[in-house]
Design a protein around this motif. Structure first.
Motif, PDB file in Angstrom:
ATOM      1  N   GLU A  82      -1.263  -8.917  -7.399  1.00 12.31           N
ATOM      2  CA  GLU A  82      -1.237  -7.467  -7.181  1.00 12.31           C
ATOM      3  C   GLU A  82      -1.625  -7.193  -5.734  1.00 12.31           C
ATOM      4  OE1 GLU A  82      -1.216  -3.352  -8.892  1.00 12.31           O
ATOM      5  OE2 GLU A  82      -0.276  -5.289  -9.304  1.00 12.31           O
ATOM      6  N   VAL A  83      -0.880  -6.333  -5.030  1.00 13.49           N
ATOM      7  CA  VAL A  83      -1.188  -6.017  -3.632  1.00 13.49           C
ATOM      8  C   VAL A  83      -2.091  -4.790  -3.571  1.00 13.49           C
ATOM      9  CG1 VAL A  83      -0.258  -5.319  -1.388  1.00 13.49           C
ATOM     10  CG2 VAL A  83       0.938  -7.045  -2.762  1.00 13.49           C
ATOM     11  N   ILE A  84      -3.275  -4.972  -3.010  1.00 11.84           N
ATOM     12  CA  ILE A  84      -4.189  -3.867  -2.743  1.00 11.84           C
ATOM     13  C   ILE A  84      -4.645  -4.026  -1.299  1.00 11.84           C
ATOM     14  CG2 ILE A  84      -6.375  -2.751  -3.339  1.00 11.84           C
ATOM     15  CD1 ILE A  84      -6.102  -3.851  -6.153  1.00 11.84           C
ATOM     16  N   TYR A  85      -4.254  -3.106  -0.443  1.00 11.03           N
ATOM     17  CA  TYR A  85      -4.586  -3.226   0.974  1.00 11.03           C
ATOM     18  C   TYR A  85      -6.096  -3.135   1.189  1.00 11.03           C
ATOM     19  CZ  TYR A  85       0.390  -2.630   1.936  1.00 11.03           C
ATOM     20  OH  TYR A  85       1.751  -2.795   1.979  1.00 11.03           O
ATOM     21  N   PRO A  86      -6.623  -3.909   2.133  1.00  9.66           N
ATOM     22  CA  PRO A  86      -8.070  -3.893   2.374  1.00  9.66           C
ATOM     23  C   PRO A  86      -8.527  -2.556   2.954  1.00  9.66           C
ATOM     24  CG  PRO A  86      -6.953  -5.185   4.053  1.00  9.66           C
ATOM     25  CD  PRO A  86      -5.923  -4.844   3.022  1.00  9.66           C
ATOM     26  N   PRO A  87      -9.812  -2.250   2.835  1.00 13.69           N
ATOM     27  CA  PRO A  87     -10.318  -0.957   3.331  1.00 13.69           C
ATOM     28  C   PRO A  87     -10.472  -0.948   4.843  1.00 13.69           C
ATOM     29  CG  PRO A  87     -12.114  -2.276   2.474  1.00 13.69           C
ATOM     30  CD  PRO A  87     -10.858  -3.053   2.192  1.00 13.69           C
ATOM     31  N   VAL A  88     -10.105   0.162   5.435  1.00  8.54           N
ATOM     32  CA  VAL A  88     -10.313   0.377   6.866  1.00  8.54           C
ATOM     33  C   VAL A  88     -11.274   1.550   7.011  1.00  8.54           C
ATOM     34  CG1 VAL A  88      -9.244   0.916   9.087  1.00  8.54           C
ATOM     35  CG2 VAL A  88      -7.996  -0.459   7.400  1.00  8.54           C
ATOM     36  N   ASN A  89     -12.309   1.355   7.806  1.00  5.39           N
ATOM     37  CA  ASN A  89     -13.310   2.400   7.990  1.00  5.39           C
ATOM     38  C   ASN A  89     -12.767   3.453   8.959  1.00  5.39           C
ATOM     39  OD1 ASN A  89     -15.560   3.976   8.212  1.00  5.39           O
ATOM     40  ND2 ASN A  89     -16.877   2.409   9.106  1.00  5.39           N
ATOM     41  N   ILE A  90     -11.921   4.319   8.437  1.00  3.17           N
ATOM     42  CA  ILE A  90     -11.241   5.312   9.271  1.00  3.17           C
ATOM     43  C   ILE A  90     -12.238   6.214   9.989  1.00  3.17           C
ATOM     44  CG2 ILE A  90      -9.576   7.202   9.277  1.00  3.17           C
ATOM     45  CD1 ILE A  90      -8.349   4.520   8.545  1.00  3.17           C
ATOM     46  N   ASP A  91     -13.318   6.575   9.299  1.00  4.62           N
ATOM     47  CA  ASP A  91     -14.277   7.520   9.870  1.00  4.62           C
ATOM     48  C   ASP A  91     -14.990   6.954  11.099  1.00  4.62           C
ATOM     49  OD1 ASP A  91     -13.621   9.337   7.922  1.00  4.62           O
ATOM     50  OD2 ASP A  91     -15.267   8.747   6.594  1.00  4.62           O
ATOM     51  N   ARG A 136      -2.731   8.979  12.901  1.00  3.48           N
ATOM     52  CA  ARG A 136      -3.976   9.122  12.140  1.00  3.48           C
ATOM     53  C   ARG A 136      -3.692   9.274  10.653  1.00  3.48           C
ATOM     54  NH1 ARG A 136      -9.682   8.608  12.767  1.00  3.48           N
ATOM     55  NH2 ARG A 136     -10.663   9.922  11.205  1.00  3.48           N
ATOM     56  N   ASP A 137      -2.709  10.088  10.297  1.00  3.63           N
ATOM     57  CA  ASP A 137      -2.372  10.287   8.886  1.00  3.63           C
ATOM     58  C   ASP A 137      -1.899   8.982   8.251  1.00  3.63           C
ATOM     59  OD1 ASP A 137      -3.048  12.942   9.017  1.00  3.63           O
ATOM     60  OD2 ASP A 137      -0.992  13.657   9.282  1.00  3.63           O
ATOM     61  N   HIS A 138      -1.139   8.211   9.011  1.00  2.00           N
ATOM     62  CA  HIS A 138      -0.668   6.927   8.474  1.00  2.00           C
ATOM     63  C   HIS A 138      -1.839   5.986   8.203  1.00  2.00           C
ATOM     64  CE1 HIS A 138       1.862   3.520   7.689  1.00  2.00           C
ATOM     65  NE2 HIS A 138       1.442   2.859   8.757  1.00  2.00           N
ATOM     66  N   ALA A 139      -2.814   5.974   9.099  1.00  2.00           N
ATOM     67  CA  ALA A 139      -3.984   5.108   8.919  1.00  2.00           C
ATOM     68  C   ALA A 139      -4.769   5.494   7.672  1.00  2.00           C
ATOM     69  CB  ALA A 139      -4.878   5.172  10.154  1.00  2.00           C
ATOM     70  N   LEU A 140      -4.753   6.761   7.304  1.00  2.00           N
ATOM     71  CA  LEU A 140      -5.498   7.215   6.131  1.00  2.00           C
ATOM     72  C   LEU A 140      -5.009   6.563   4.840  1.00  2.00           C
ATOM     73  CD1 LEU A 140      -5.883  11.030   6.919  1.00  2.00           C
ATOM     74  CD2 LEU A 140      -7.703   9.309   6.883  1.00  2.00           C
ATOM     75  N   SER A 141      -3.769   6.066   4.837  1.00  2.00           N
ATOM     76  CA  SER A 141      -3.255   5.407   3.639  1.00  2.00           C
ATOM     77  C   SER A 141      -3.911   4.047   3.405  1.00  2.00           C
ATOM     78  CB  SER A 141      -1.735   5.251   3.732  1.00  2.00           C
ATOM     79  OG  SER A 141      -1.369   4.431   4.822  1.00  2.00           O
ATOM     80  N   PHE A 142      -4.764   3.609   4.346  1.00  2.00           N
ATOM     81  CA  PHE A 142      -5.507   2.361   4.203  1.00  2.00           C
ATOM     82  C   PHE A 142      -7.015   2.621   4.142  1.00  2.00           C
ATOM     83  CE2 PHE A 142      -1.588   1.557   6.524  1.00  2.00           C
ATOM     84  CZ  PHE A 142      -1.015   0.544   5.778  1.00  2.00           C
ATOM     85  N   SER A 143      -7.395   3.787   3.681  1.00  4.74           N
ATOM     86  CA  SER A 143      -8.796   4.189   3.690  1.00  4.74           C
ATOM     87  C   SER A 143      -9.612   3.431   2.650  1.00  4.74           C
ATOM     88  CB  SER A 143      -8.921   5.691   3.431  1.00  4.74           C
ATOM     89  OG  SER A 143      -8.590   5.979   2.078  1.00  4.74           O
ATOM     90  N   ALA A 144     -10.934   3.439   2.850  1.00  3.89           N
ATOM     91  CA  ALA A 144     -11.844   2.784   1.912  1.00  3.89           C
ATOM     92  C   ALA A 144     -11.811   3.451   0.540  1.00  3.89           C
ATOM     93  CB  ALA A 144     -13.258   2.794   2.479  1.00  3.89           C
ATOM     94  N   ASP A 145     -11.634   4.771   0.507  1.00  2.00           N
ATOM     95  CA  ASP A 145     -11.584   5.477  -0.770  1.00  2.00           C
ATOM     96  C   ASP A 145     -10.405   5.009  -1.618  1.00  2.00           C
ATOM     97  OD1 ASP A 145     -13.846   6.908  -0.204  1.00  2.00           O
ATOM     98  OD2 ASP A 145     -12.797   8.724   0.438  1.00  2.00           O
ATOM     99  N   LEU A 146      -9.240   4.845  -0.971  1.00  2.00           N
ATOM    100  CA  LEU A 146      -8.072   4.381  -1.709  1.00  2.00           C
ATOM    101  C   LEU A 146      -8.258   2.940  -2.176  1.00  2.00           C
ATOM    102  CD1 LEU A 146      -5.082   5.895   0.307  1.00  2.00           C
ATOM    103  CD2 LEU A 146      -5.884   6.539  -1.974  1.00  2.00           C
TER     104      LEU A 146
END
Length: 401
Positions: free
Chosen positions: A196-205, A361-371
């Motif tokens: 299963e593919v789950i992208y790792p979290p990126v600390n966007i903040d 910035r919006d594109h980066a949010l798709s790799f957020s820690a919350d997701l």
């Protein structure tokens, strides 16, 4: 009993262990960010081959009880246990996790090889099959003194045996998670297991958004051979464009020796300095062939476009503006050569005014820690329910249909 924080009721009151390879102040990559986010999501006991973070006052793990192996007391272990490579499988198999209901592993080497029982669910977040035993074997042999002559023959034999153990230990995992489609394909190629593919979290903040850029290019990386920083420096030597290089590693001094005046090699820098350069750069340059590659996403979080090798994880994280004129986030080049990188920089400069920092910035949010947390916890719940209701051997297959 340990409980899972914020997790569905189906997983409440279960004992959970998280196994990682090594925890040291120098280990600060994407896999460590995954560990940190898992521990924010779950109340899990932590295990590793070695641990020098629980005694590090600057670490979020300071004061935490962490289970380790006999490698903890080996000479120079603090600087990394890769030098003890033949012992890593043996060491990971000595961890005693019999008391847990769920075993989670965060693995890029041997963590997935921890011994578990038939009644225990084991879910592995695989950052990559052990790359120096698979994809990077020839690079490892060519760049190491142990790859030549009589020692080279022994090294080749040890890597051969390591690959055998790696495949066998994959059978101890009930479900695999991959950090990208690229890694999922590698898992299938090496282990014949779906993931299963789950992208790792990126600390966007952490990364400040900035629309106005300064006139310099940037790369931030560990300065080791496979990251291809020397290729970037040589290309910019010829281009004459301003380049800033941030990072530390074995190639630091060689890079300083070849850099022309337009290239500044800053070495290691604290986070606040890295963040400022990332936000102000004209573009972020990335030439490594990575399974995911977190740095290009961090750059996009700042609104900074990316010039990257179009292989591996960047194909999933960077949208080439030539193919996505309305929402492009960078320019991709096909091969790791100076000529291709130079051409990509020139292409970027032609399209420079078409990039919208807010779109990046919006594109980066798709790799957020919350997701990441949502997807990861949901998958663990699915695995647990399936593990205890399906009489057949566990498989990721149903999650991939």
């Amino acid at each position: 009993m340990r409980t899972i924080v914020g997790n569905p009721a189906a997983l409440a009151n279960l004992k959970v262990a998280l196994v990682h390879e090594w925890l040291t102040p120098k280990a600060t990559g994407g896999s460590e960010l995954v560990v940190q986010e898992i521990l924010r999501s779950l109340d899990a006991d932590l295990y590793a081959l070695i641990d020098f973070e629980s005694t590090n006052p600057a670490s979020y793990l300071f004061g935490r009880s962490i289970g380790t192996t006999f490698l903890q007391n080996f000479p120079l272990a603090r600087n990394g246990v890769q030098k003890y490579l033949p012992l890593l499988p043996l060491a990971i198999e000595q961890l005693d996790v019999r008391q847990y209901d769920i075993i989670l592993s965060s693995s890029h080497a041997v963590a997935k090889g921890v011994l578990t029982g038939a009644h225990q669910l084991h879910v592995c977040y695989c950052h990559a099959p052990m790359r120096y035993a698979w994809d990077l074997t020839l690079d490892y042999l060519q760049s190491s003194q142990l790859g030549h002559g009589l020692p080279g023959g022994l090294t080749r034999y040890l890597l051969h045996r390591l690959r055998q153990w790696d495949v066998v230990s994959a059978n101890r995992v009930d479900y695999f998670i991959a950090n990208s489609q690229t890694t999922a394909r590698r898992i299938w190629r090496c282990y014949r297991r779906p993931a299963e593919v789950i992208y790792p979290p990126v600390n966007i903040d952490r990364f400040p958004f900035q629309a106005q850029k300064q006139d310099f290019y940037l790369t931030v990386s560990r300065l080791v051979s496979y990251k291809k920083i020397s290729l970037i420096v040589k290309a910019f030597n010829q281009l004459g464009r301003s380049l800033v290089v941030i990072g530390d590693g074995t190639e630091l001094e060689p890079l300083r020796q070849i850099a022309q005046p337009n290239v500044k090699i800053l070495g290691w820098q604290p986070n606040d300095v890295v963040d400022r350069y990332m936000a102000e750069a004209t573009a972020f340059v990335y030439a490594a062939h990575e399974d995911f590659g977190i740095a290009p996403v961090e750059a996009q979080a700042c609104g900074t476009p990316v010039i990257a090798l179009g292989l591996g994880g960047t194909l999933e994280t960077v949208r080439d503006i030539r193919h996505h004129p309305d929402n492009g986030t960078g320019v991709l080049f096909p091969t790791q050569t100076e000529a291709e990188l130079m051409a990509a920089v020139q292409t970027f400069e032609q399209y420079r005014d078409r990039f919208n920092p807010e779109v990046l910035r919006d594109h980066a949010l798709s790799f957020s820690a919350d997701l990441f947390q949502q997807h990861y916890l949901s998958f663990i719940e699915q695995c647990y329910q399936n593990f205890h209701t399906d009489s057949r051997s566990p498989s990721n297959q149903k999650f991939l249909s």
